[in-house]
Design a protein around this motif. Structure first.
Motif, PDB file in Angstrom:
ATOM      1  N   PRO A  29      21.076 137.564  94.735  1.00 59.47           N
ATOM      2  CA  PRO A  29      22.044 137.193  93.701  1.00 59.47           C
ATOM      3  C   PRO A  29      22.734 138.452  93.165  1.00 59.47           C
ATOM      4  O   PRO A  29      22.112 139.509  93.063  1.00 59.47           O
ATOM      5  N   TYR A  30      23.990 138.331  92.825  1.00 62.23           N
ATOM      6  CA  TYR A  30      24.776 139.492  92.401  1.00 62.23           C
ATOM      7  C   TYR A  30      24.083 140.294  91.299  1.00 62.23           C
ATOM      8  O   TYR A  30      24.105 141.510  91.311  1.00 62.23           O
ATOM      9  N   TYR A  31      23.476 139.620  90.349  1.00 63.78           N
ATOM     10  CA  TYR A  31      22.866 140.319  89.220  1.00 63.78           C
ATOM     11  C   TYR A  31      21.575 141.058  89.583  1.00 63.78           C
ATOM     12  O   TYR A  31      21.042 141.801  88.767  1.00 63.78           O
ATOM     13  N   HIS A  32      21.071 140.884  90.810  1.00 62.20           N
ATOM     14  CA  HIS A  32      19.892 141.606  91.286  1.00 62.20           C
ATOM     15  C   HIS A  32      20.221 142.635  92.366  1.00 62.20           C
ATOM     16  O   HIS A  32      19.339 143.344  92.828  1.00 62.20           O
ATOM     17  N   ASP A  33      21.466 142.706  92.789  1.00 61.20           N
ATOM     18  CA  ASP A  33      21.863 143.538  93.923  1.00 61.20           C
ATOM     19  C   ASP A  33      22.491 144.842  93.426  1.00 61.20           C
ATOM     20  O   ASP A  33      23.596 144.855  92.886  1.00 61.20           O
ATOM     21  N   THR A  34      21.784 145.941  93.620  1.00 59.54           N
ATOM     22  CA  THR A  34      22.231 147.244  93.130  1.00 59.54           C
ATOM     23  C   THR A  34      23.599 147.630  93.681  1.00 59.54           C
ATOM     24  O   THR A  34      24.470 148.115  92.953  1.00 59.54           O
ATOM     25  N   THR A  36      25.986 145.673  94.834  1.00 63.11           N
ATOM     26  CA  THR A  36      27.007 144.790  94.282  1.00 63.11           C
ATOM     27  C   THR A  36      27.362 145.175  92.850  1.00 63.11           C
ATOM     28  O   THR A  36      28.538 145.221  92.482  1.00 63.11           O
ATOM     29  N   ILE A  37      26.366 145.501  92.050  1.00 63.94           N
ATOM     30  CA  ILE A  37      26.601 145.899  90.662  1.00 63.94           C
ATOM     31  C   ILE A  37      27.395 147.206  90.611  1.00 63.94           C
ATOM     32  O   ILE A  37      28.388 147.319  89.893  1.00 63.94           O
ATOM     33  N   PHE A  40      30.983 146.717  91.811  1.00 67.00           N
ATOM     34  CA  PHE A  40      31.830 146.062  90.807  1.00 67.00           C
ATOM     35  C   PHE A  40      32.313 147.069  89.774  1.00 67.00           C
ATOM     36  O   PHE A  40      33.487 147.059  89.382  1.00 67.00           O
ATOM     37  N   SER A  41      31.429 147.959  89.350  1.00 63.43           N
ATOM     38  CA  SER A  41      31.819 149.006  88.397  1.00 63.43           C
ATOM     39  C   SER A  41      32.938 149.871  88.963  1.00 63.43           C
ATOM     40  O   SER A  41      33.852 150.270  88.245  1.00 63.43           O
ATOM     41  N   ALA A  67      29.644 140.072  98.417  1.00 64.73           N
ATOM     42  CA  ALA A  67      30.414 140.042  97.166  1.00 64.73           C
ATOM     43  C   ALA A  67      31.896 140.137  97.494  1.00 64.73           C
ATOM     44  O   ALA A  67      32.307 140.969  98.306  1.00 64.73           O
TER      45      ALA A  67
END
Length: 75
Positions: A29-34, A36-37, A40-41, A67
């Protein structure tokens, strides 16, 4: 994983235009994927992010780095 985020943050802070990372793994999940996070930044700062597609399964032709803000491709 925090090293990956620190590297991405550093790249953002020095003003890169493109981040190309040959990193991958299984999808999460996006919120667990370093990746991806961090990506996004970077995209929020108008930095193009390109990652290897990763193809470790769970089945043939499945992808990691899915993503929508990450440009992916297979080599």
């Amino acid at each position: 994983m925090s090293d990956i985020l620190a590297g991405i943050d550093r790249a953002i802070s020095v003003g890169v235009d493109i981040l190309s990372m040959s990193l991958g793994g299984s999808s999460a999940p996006y919120y667990h994927d370093t990746i991806t996070i961090g990506a996004f930044s970077a995209v929020v700062k108008e930095i193009l992010v390109s990652c290897s597609v990763g193809n470790n399964g769970p089945c043939r032709a499945s992808l990691a780095n899915v993503a929508p803000w990450i440009m992916t491709g297979s080599g």
